[in-house]
Scaffold this motif. Structure first.
Motif, PDB file in Angstrom:
ATOM      1  N   HIS A  91       0.834  -1.204   0.000  1.00 13.75           N
ATOM      2  CA  HIS A  91       0.000   0.000   0.000  1.00 13.75           C
ATOM      3  C   HIS A  91       0.871   1.256   0.000  1.00 13.75           C
ATOM      4  CE1 HIS A  91      -3.801  -2.134   1.741  1.00 13.75           C
ATOM      5  NE2 HIS A  91      -3.789  -2.139   0.419  1.00 13.75           N
ATOM      6  N   LYS A  95       1.829  -0.461  -4.806  1.00 10.58           N
ATOM      7  CA  LYS A  95       1.881  -1.681  -5.620  1.00 10.58           C
ATOM      8  C   LYS A  95       0.622  -2.513  -5.389  1.00 10.58           C
ATOM      9  CE  LYS A  95       5.918  -0.358  -6.868  1.00 10.58           C
ATOM     10  NZ  LYS A  95       6.123   0.230  -8.202  1.00 10.58           N
ATOM     11  N   LYS A  96       0.231  -3.286  -6.408  1.00 11.51           N
ATOM     12  CA  LYS A  96      -1.029  -4.038  -6.323  1.00 11.51           C
ATOM     13  C   LYS A  96      -0.889  -5.535  -6.562  1.00 11.51           C
ATOM     14  CE  LYS A  96      -4.918  -2.520  -6.540  1.00 11.51           C
ATOM     15  NZ  LYS A  96      -6.004  -2.379  -5.547  1.00 11.51           N
ATOM     16  N   ARG A  97       0.020  -5.956  -7.448  1.00 11.07           N
ATOM     17  CA  ARG A  97       0.011  -7.358  -7.903  1.00 11.07           C
ATOM     18  C   ARG A  97       0.905  -8.208  -7.011  1.00 11.07           C
ATOM     19  NH1 ARG A  97      -1.903 -11.517  -8.939  1.00 11.07           N
ATOM     20  NH2 ARG A  97      -2.183 -12.507 -10.985  1.00 11.07           N
ATOM     21  N   SER A 139      -7.762  -7.578   1.843  1.00  9.08           N
ATOM     22  CA  SER A 139      -7.119  -6.375   1.311  1.00  9.08           C
ATOM     23  C   SER A 139      -7.700  -6.031  -0.061  1.00  9.08           C
ATOM     24  CB  SER A 139      -5.604  -6.595   1.188  1.00  9.08           C
ATOM     25  OG  SER A 139      -5.308  -7.398   0.041  1.00  9.08           O
ATOM     26  N   ASP A 140      -7.207  -4.931  -0.632  1.00 14.34           N
ATOM     27  CA  ASP A 140      -7.622  -4.550  -1.983  1.00 14.34           C
ATOM     28  C   ASP A 140      -6.555  -4.902  -3.022  1.00 14.34           C
ATOM     29  OD1 ASP A 140      -5.672  -2.713  -1.345  1.00 14.34           O
ATOM     30  OD2 ASP A 140      -6.847  -0.939  -1.896  1.00 14.34           O
ATOM     31  N   LEU A 141      -5.597  -5.741  -2.643  1.00  9.71           N
ATOM     32  CA  LEU A 141      -4.525  -6.116  -3.558  1.00  9.71           C
ATOM     33  C   LEU A 141      -5.032  -7.066  -4.653  1.00  9.71           C
ATOM     34  CD1 LEU A 141      -1.561  -6.815  -1.102  1.00  9.71           C
ATOM     35  CD2 LEU A 141      -2.061  -4.703  -2.359  1.00  9.71           C
ATOM     36  N   ASP A 142      -4.338  -7.056  -5.763  1.00 17.14           N
ATOM     37  CA  ASP A 142      -4.597  -8.015  -6.844  1.00 17.14           C
ATOM     38  C   ASP A 142      -3.728  -9.252  -6.598  1.00 17.14           C
ATOM     39  OD1 ASP A 142      -6.340  -6.238  -8.052  1.00 17.14           O
ATOM     40  OD2 ASP A 142      -4.804  -5.389  -9.360  1.00 17.14           O
ATOM     41  N   ARG A 194      -7.105 -12.101  -7.785  1.00 24.78           N
ATOM     42  CA  ARG A 194      -7.982 -12.331  -6.632  1.00 24.78           C
ATOM     43  C   ARG A 194      -8.579 -13.742  -6.673  1.00 24.78           C
ATOM     44  NH1 ARG A 194      -8.477  -8.138  -3.304  1.00 24.78           N
ATOM     45  NH2 ARG A 194     -10.316  -9.020  -2.280  1.00 24.78           N
TER      46      ARG A 194
END
Length: 212
Positions: A91, A95-97, A139-142, A194
């Motif tokens: 966060h 970064k997301k992936r 979480s909102d992560l991919d 996800r």
């Protein structure tokens, strides 16, 4: 050319994945581990080695600068805290992936006598890994969570997938298969977002892995 951050970079699956990356992709790698001297045998212009503990959020955040994908190959009794640190650092770094190695049984998805044996053999290990997976799922992560069957060192890539909510298949899978799946996902990062993937070698059903 994508850059992949590997957390727990000296793990057995991670070392196999790193070799596949260097042999078959143009990805650059940032390898993160507590004792960087363990990777002194790796000499490649596409590889950078960083020393640090995954629970050190600031060092972890700094290691995420300019990376495209985070691949976490972590273990230990504090795996839930490690997951929280990874989410916090991602966060902070924007970064997301994330690709995350977990274990079979975290959803009570392993059927029959093998499921009973697996639960009895792994015990609290399953509970701690389930808690870590929930951190990612909340979480909102991919993320992509990978749940391997019992691991072998066979020199083969032979696997099939099940989704969360489906009954787990088989009893075993090679570490090389898991490493290849990790690399495959990094090459098509929009796939399996996800999702939580059970991974096994086809036709290995039984009451326990063959070597027990």
């Amino acid at each position: 050319m994508a850059k992949v951050l590997v957390l727990g970079a000296n793990g057995k699956i991670a070392r196999l994945a790193e070799q596949i990356f260097l042999d078959s992709t143009d990805n650059s790698l940032r390898l993160y581990l507590r004792k960087p001297e363990r990777l002194r045998d790796i000499k490649n212009d596409l590889v950078e080695i960083v020393g640090g503990d995954v629970t050190d959020v600031k060092t972890l955040e700094d290691s995420m600068k300019d990376v495209d994908i985070v691949y976490a190959n972590l273990a230990g009794g504090n795996i839930e805290d490690q997951a929280k640190a990874v989410v916090e650092a991602m966060h902070a770094a924007g970064k997301k992936r994330l690709i995350w190695i977990s274990t079979l049984g975290i959803y009570d998805e392993v059927p029959g006598k093998f499921g009973e044996w697996n639960n009895s053999t792994l015990g609290n290990y399953i509970t701690t890994y389930a808690a870590a997976a929930k951190v990612l799922e909340d979480s909102d992560l991919d993320y992509t969570i990978i749940r391997p069957a019992w691991l072998t060192n066979k020199d083969e890539v032979d696997f099939e997938l099940t989704q969360k909510g489906e009954t787990f298949k088989g009893t075993e899978v090679s570490r090389k298969s898991i490493a290849q799946l990790v690399v495959d996902i990094t090459q098509a990062p929009d796939k399996h977002v996800r999702e939580s993937l059970g991974v096994n070698k086809p036709n290995t059903d039984g009451d326990k892995p063959a070597w027990y």
